[in-house]
Design a protein around this motif. Structure first.
Motif, PDB file in Angstrom:
ATOM      1  N   ILE A  41      -0.654  25.028  26.327  1.00 17.87           N
ATOM      2  CA  ILE A  41      -0.905  24.766  24.900  1.00 17.87           C
ATOM      3  C   ILE A  41      -1.221  23.297  24.678  1.00 17.87           C
ATOM      4  CG2 ILE A  41       0.136  24.835  22.608  1.00 17.87           C
ATOM      5  CD1 ILE A  41       1.754  27.225  23.472  1.00 17.87           C
ATOM      6  N   PHE A  42      -0.449  22.426  25.364  1.00 16.83           N
ATOM      7  CA  PHE A  42      -0.653  20.989  25.196  1.00 16.83           C
ATOM      8  C   PHE A  42      -1.327  20.428  26.431  1.00 16.83           C
ATOM      9  CE2 PHE A  42       3.148  22.171  22.809  1.00 16.83           C
ATOM     10  CZ  PHE A  42       2.766  21.762  21.538  1.00 16.83           C
ATOM     11  N   THR A  43      -2.553  19.972  26.275  1.00 17.11           N
ATOM     12  CA  THR A  43      -3.268  19.374  27.404  1.00 17.11           C
ATOM     13  C   THR A  43      -2.761  17.972  27.643  1.00 17.11           C
ATOM     14  OG1 THR A  43      -4.975  18.572  25.931  1.00 17.11           O
ATOM     15  CG2 THR A  43      -5.326  20.728  26.940  1.00 17.11           C
ATOM     16  N   ARG A  44      -2.740  17.569  28.864  1.00 19.99           N
ATOM     17  CA  ARG A  44      -2.264  16.245  29.239  1.00 19.99           C
ATOM     18  C   ARG A  44      -3.379  15.222  29.062  1.00 19.99           C
ATOM     19  NH1 ARG A  44       1.672  14.760  33.954  1.00 19.99           N
ATOM     20  NH2 ARG A  44       1.512  12.516  33.887  1.00 19.99           N
ATOM     21  N   GLY A  45      -3.099  14.142  28.400  1.00 18.87           N
ATOM     22  CA  GLY A  45      -4.084  13.096  28.160  1.00 18.87           C
ATOM     23  C   GLY A  45      -4.126  12.082  29.286  1.00 18.87           C
ATOM     24  N   PRO A  46      -4.827  10.959  29.034  1.00 19.26           N
ATOM     25  CA  PRO A  46      -4.902   9.903  30.062  1.00 19.26           C
ATOM     26  C   PRO A  46      -3.510   9.347  30.365  1.00 19.26           C
ATOM     27  CG  PRO A  46      -6.544   9.583  28.345  1.00 19.26           C
ATOM     28  CD  PRO A  46      -5.640  10.649  27.868  1.00 19.26           C
ATOM     29  N   SER A  47      -3.368   8.806  31.540  1.00 19.87           N
ATOM     30  CA  SER A  47      -2.079   8.245  31.954  1.00 19.87           C
ATOM     31  C   SER A  47      -1.770   6.978  31.148  1.00 19.87           C
ATOM     32  CB  SER A  47      -2.099   7.917  33.442  1.00 19.87           C
ATOM     33  OG  SER A  47      -3.046   6.896  33.699  1.00 19.87           O
ATOM     34  N   LEU A  48      -0.502   6.569  31.213  1.00 15.95           N
ATOM     35  CA  LEU A  48      -0.079   5.373  30.472  1.00 15.95           C
ATOM     36  C   LEU A  48      -0.794   4.133  30.980  1.00 15.95           C
ATOM     37  CD1 LEU A  48       3.759   6.026  30.156  1.00 15.95           C
ATOM     38  CD2 LEU A  48       1.996   6.310  28.421  1.00 15.95           C
ATOM     39  N   ASN A  49      -1.044   4.029  32.265  1.00 15.17           N
ATOM     40  CA  ASN A  49      -1.755   2.851  32.817  1.00 15.17           C
ATOM     41  C   ASN A  49      -3.165   2.751  32.254  1.00 15.17           C
ATOM     42  OD1 ASN A  49       0.464   2.154  34.357  1.00 15.17           O
ATOM     43  ND2 ASN A  49      -0.217   3.316  36.144  1.00 15.17           N
ATOM     44  N   ILE A  50      -3.846   3.900  32.166  1.00 12.77           N
ATOM     45  CA  ILE A  50      -5.214   3.882  31.626  1.00 12.77           C
ATOM     46  C   ILE A  50      -5.191   3.493  30.146  1.00 12.77           C
ATOM     47  CG2 ILE A  50      -7.227   5.307  31.101  1.00 12.77           C
ATOM     48  CD1 ILE A  50      -6.673   6.882  33.621  1.00 12.77           C
ATOM     49  N   ARG A  51      -4.203   4.022  29.413  1.00 11.36           N
ATOM     50  CA  ARG A  51      -4.091   3.656  27.998  1.00 11.36           C
ATOM     51  C   ARG A  51      -3.828   2.158  27.832  1.00 11.36           C
ATOM     52  NH1 ARG A  51      -0.217   8.569  25.746  1.00 11.36           N
ATOM     53  NH2 ARG A  51      -1.634  10.281  26.291  1.00 11.36           N
ATOM     54  N   LEU A  52      -2.963   1.599  28.684  1.00 11.32           N
ATOM     55  CA  LEU A  52      -2.667   0.169  28.610  1.00 11.32           C
ATOM     56  C   LEU A  52      -3.912  -0.667  28.894  1.00 11.32           C
ATOM     57  CD1 LEU A  52      -0.706  -2.184  28.352  1.00 11.32           C
ATOM     58  CD2 LEU A  52      -0.135  -1.890  30.767  1.00 11.32           C
ATOM     59  N   ILE A  53      -4.686  -0.260  29.914  1.00  7.58           N
ATOM     60  CA  ILE A  53      -5.907  -1.004  30.259  1.00  7.58           C
ATOM     61  C   ILE A  53      -6.908  -0.942  29.112  1.00  7.58           C
ATOM     62  CG2 ILE A  53      -7.894  -1.049  31.806  1.00  7.58           C
ATOM     63  CD1 ILE A  53      -6.027  -0.095  34.038  1.00  7.58           C
ATOM     64  N   LEU A  54      -7.078   0.258  28.505  1.00  5.11           N
ATOM     65  CA  LEU A  54      -7.999   0.384  27.370  1.00  5.11           C
ATOM     66  C   LEU A  54      -7.562  -0.488  26.196  1.00  5.11           C
ATOM     67  CD1 LEU A  54      -8.732   4.230  27.397  1.00  5.11           C
ATOM     68  CD2 LEU A  54     -10.265   2.384  28.090  1.00  5.11           C
ATOM     69  N   ALA A  55      -6.249  -0.522  25.944  1.00  7.37           N
ATOM     70  CA  ALA A  55      -5.745  -1.355  24.837  1.00  7.37           C
ATOM     71  C   ALA A  55      -5.996  -2.829  25.093  1.00  7.37           C
ATOM     72  CB  ALA A  55      -4.254  -1.088  24.630  1.00  7.37           C
ATOM     73  N   VAL A  97      -8.956  -7.878  23.976  1.00  9.56           N
ATOM     74  CA  VAL A  97      -9.757  -9.030  24.416  1.00  9.56           C
ATOM     75  C   VAL A  97     -11.120  -9.024  23.726  1.00  9.56           C
ATOM     76  CG1 VAL A  97     -10.899 -10.095  26.382  1.00  9.56           C
ATOM     77  CG2 VAL A  97      -8.563  -9.244  26.617  1.00  9.56           C
ATOM     78  N   ALA A  98     -11.719  -7.846  23.594  1.00 13.04           N
ATOM     79  CA  ALA A  98     -13.028  -7.761  22.934  1.00 13.04           C
ATOM     80  C   ALA A  98     -12.941  -8.193  21.473  1.00 13.04           C
ATOM     81  CB  ALA A  98     -13.577  -6.336  23.047  1.00 13.04           C
ATOM     82  N   LEU A  99     -11.879  -7.767  20.782  1.00  9.98           N
ATOM     83  CA  LEU A  99     -11.710  -8.158  19.382  1.00  9.98           C
ATOM     84  C   LEU A  99     -11.456  -9.657  19.243  1.00  9.98           C
ATOM     85  CD1 LEU A  99      -9.540  -5.199  18.053  1.00  9.98           C
ATOM     86  CD2 LEU A  99     -11.938  -5.651  17.557  1.00  9.98           C
ATOM     87  N   ILE A 100     -10.660 -10.229  20.159  1.00 11.93           N
ATOM     88  CA  ILE A 100     -10.392 -11.670  20.120  1.00 11.93           C
ATOM     89  C   ILE A 100     -11.679 -12.459  20.333  1.00 11.93           C
ATOM     90  CG2 ILE A 100      -9.220 -13.555  21.330  1.00 11.93           C
ATOM     91  CD1 ILE A 100      -6.914 -11.621  21.843  1.00 11.93           C
ATOM     92  N   ILE A 101     -12.481 -12.062  21.311  1.00 13.05           N
ATOM     93  CA  ILE A 101     -13.748 -12.757  21.588  1.00 13.05           C
ATOM     94  C   ILE A 101     -14.704 -12.622  20.394  1.00 13.05           C
ATOM     95  CG2 ILE A 101     -15.803 -12.765  23.054  1.00 13.05           C
ATOM     96  CD1 ILE A 101     -14.038 -11.935  25.380  1.00 13.05           C
ATOM     97  N   ALA A 102     -14.774 -11.424  19.820  1.00 14.13           N
ATOM     98  CA  ALA A 102     -15.662 -11.224  18.673  1.00 14.13           C
ATOM     99  C   ALA A 102     -15.257 -12.084  17.494  1.00 14.13           C
ATOM    100  CB  ALA A 102     -15.668  -9.746  18.280  1.00 14.13           C
ATOM    101  N   ASP A 103     -13.939 -12.224  17.278  1.00 13.29           N
ATOM    102  CA  ASP A 103     -13.473 -13.037  16.147  1.00 13.29           C
ATOM    103  C   ASP A 103     -13.645 -14.526  16.425  1.00 13.29           C
ATOM    104  OD1 ASP A 103     -12.263 -13.542  13.672  1.00 13.29           O
ATOM    105  OD2 ASP A 103     -10.332 -13.864  14.646  1.00 13.29           O
ATOM    106  N   THR A 104     -13.396 -14.955  17.692  1.00 14.42           N
ATOM    107  CA  THR A 104     -13.471 -16.373  18.028  1.00 14.42           C
ATOM    108  C   THR A 104     -14.915 -16.865  18.096  1.00 14.42           C
ATOM    109  OG1 THR A 104     -11.423 -16.162  19.290  1.00 14.42           O
ATOM    110  CG2 THR A 104     -12.769 -18.113  19.702  1.00 14.42           C
ATOM    111  N   ARG A 105     -15.762 -16.100  18.745  1.00 15.39           N
ATOM    112  CA  ARG A 105     -17.145 -16.538  18.973  1.00 15.39           C
ATOM    113  C   ARG A 105     -18.056 -16.278  17.777  1.00 15.39           C
ATOM    114  NH1 ARG A 105     -17.171 -20.116  23.096  1.00 15.39           N
ATOM    115  NH2 ARG A 105     -15.986 -19.329  24.900  1.00 15.39           N
ATOM    116  N   PHE A 106     -17.863 -15.135  17.131  1.00 17.03           N
ATOM    117  CA  PHE A 106     -18.814 -14.722  16.095  1.00 17.03           C
ATOM    118  C   PHE A 106     -18.184 -14.664  14.705  1.00 17.03           C
ATOM    119  CE2 PHE A 106     -19.904 -12.595  20.130  1.00 17.03           C
ATOM    120  CZ  PHE A 106     -21.135 -13.198  20.386  1.00 17.03           C
ATOM    121  N   ASP A 107     -16.875 -14.927  14.601  1.00 14.15           N
ATOM    122  CA  ASP A 107     -16.186 -14.962  13.298  1.00 14.15           C
ATOM    123  C   ASP A 107     -16.481 -13.693  12.494  1.00 14.15           C
ATOM    124  OD1 ASP A 107     -14.500 -15.986  11.467  1.00 14.15           O
ATOM    125  OD2 ASP A 107     -15.959 -17.320  10.511  1.00 14.15           O
ATOM    126  N   MET A 108     -16.288 -12.523  13.160  1.00 12.70           N
ATOM    127  CA  MET A 108     -16.637 -11.247  12.553  1.00 12.70           C
ATOM    128  C   MET A 108     -15.596 -10.733  11.560  1.00 12.70           C
ATOM    129  SD  MET A 108     -18.192  -9.244  15.881  1.00 12.70           S
ATOM    130  CE  MET A 108     -18.546  -7.793  14.904  1.00 12.70           C
TER     131      MET A 108
END
Length: 294
Positions: A4-18, A23-34
């Motif tokens: 019934i409940f499918t297993r999602g990505p592992s915790l390590n993969i979730r941590l890496i994605l986060a 980092v992408a949001l920090i760079i976008a805000d620092t470089r481009f002031d988005m």
């Protein structure tokens, strides 16, 4: 057999994605002031919570003022009366000095500077981060507050506006490690750069040669360079001068004249020549009602 409940990505993969997204949001805000506009909207959304958090303090102040004894009020009235007399005497001397200054400016064919628009604001909150020294005021875009606006107390420069919301604004203090103020010595007009050290009672004069004439007790005022702070407002007083020939520059420490550890009411300044010069607003409607009740 399907579960019934499918297993999602592992915790390590979730941590890496986060981490990657952060980092992408920090760079976008620092470089481009988005996210500049987003911060303004978030600041506006949070302002009701800040007013709500400040409400207990206001209620306590109102209660304390209502419980003040008659004897205390009589003593305070006498003290304020004496203070008014002293200030009147100082104002008389100021009028004489101003008349003499106008005469000297006329001789030099230098026009007098127009009055500056002013507005009183009240402290709402203090930044609790040990790496940043900032405060929040109860004036914002609705009161014509703008970025890099000068802020001072009854003694001298406090800082400048770093963020503006609809009904409040954030001010970075002159002692913040990321802040610097162009100053000059009243005694000999030598110019310096006073940088914050992260301590409320200490500024550091940058890159001062050993041969420069600077002494303990020298008063430092704004030089007007950079067009952020108006010229001539007190900033700090030199408290320590160390000339170690093994170092490339002298170590010059100054103490801010503003009482940064006990701020409450602050003054916002507008550039010279703006509308409504010499305008000083009432502090708050709440305090006016308290005075009427008393």
């Amino acid at each position: 057999m399907d579960t019934i409940f499918t297993r999602g990505p592992s915790l390590n993969i979730r941590l890496i994605l986060a981490l990657v997204m952060s980092v992408a949001l920090i760079i976008a805000d620092t470089r481009f002031d988005m996210f500049q506009s987003s911060r303004v909207y978030m600041n506006s959304l949070m302002s009701p919570l800040q007013y709500l958090a400040n409400l207990p303090s206001v209620l306590l102040n109102v209660s304390a003022q209502r419980l003040t004894s008659h004897e205390d009020l009589v003593d305070e009235n006498q003290r304020l009366t004496n203070q008014v007399l002293l200030m009147s005497e100082r104002m008389q001397r100021f009028d004489v000095l101003q008349a003499e200054n106008d005469q000297l400016r006329a001789l030099l064919d230098t026009p007098s500077k127009p009055g500056m628009r002013k507005k009183v604001s009240e402290l709402m909150a203090v930044e609790t981060s040990p790496f940043s020294q900032q405060i929040v005021l109860n004036k914002g875009a609705l009161d014509d507050v703008y970025l890099s606006q000068s802020v001072l107390d009854d003694r001298g420069i406090v800082g400048q506006v770093s963020e503006v919301g609809t009904t409040n604004s954030r001010v970075i203090l002159i002692t913040d490690v990321t802040h610097a103020v162009p100053v000059r010595s009243v005694r000999n007009n030598i110019r310096f750069i006073a940088s914050g050290t992260g301590s409320l009672d200490e500024l550091l004069l940058e890159h001062v040669p050993h041969s420069v004439d600077v002494e303990v007790g020298d008063m430092l005022v704004t030089s007007g360079l950079g067009h952020v702070f108006p010229e001539g407002y007190p900033v700090a007083q030199v408290s320590k001068v160390t000339r170690d020939e093994s170092r490339p520059f002298a170590i010059v420490v100054a103490k801010p004249v503003a009482r940064l550890d006990r701020l409450r009411y602050l003054l916002l300044l507008w550039p010279e020549g703006t509308d409504d010069p010499q305008e000083i607003d009432a502090v708050t409607e709440d305090e006016a009602s308290v005075e009427d009740a008393n």
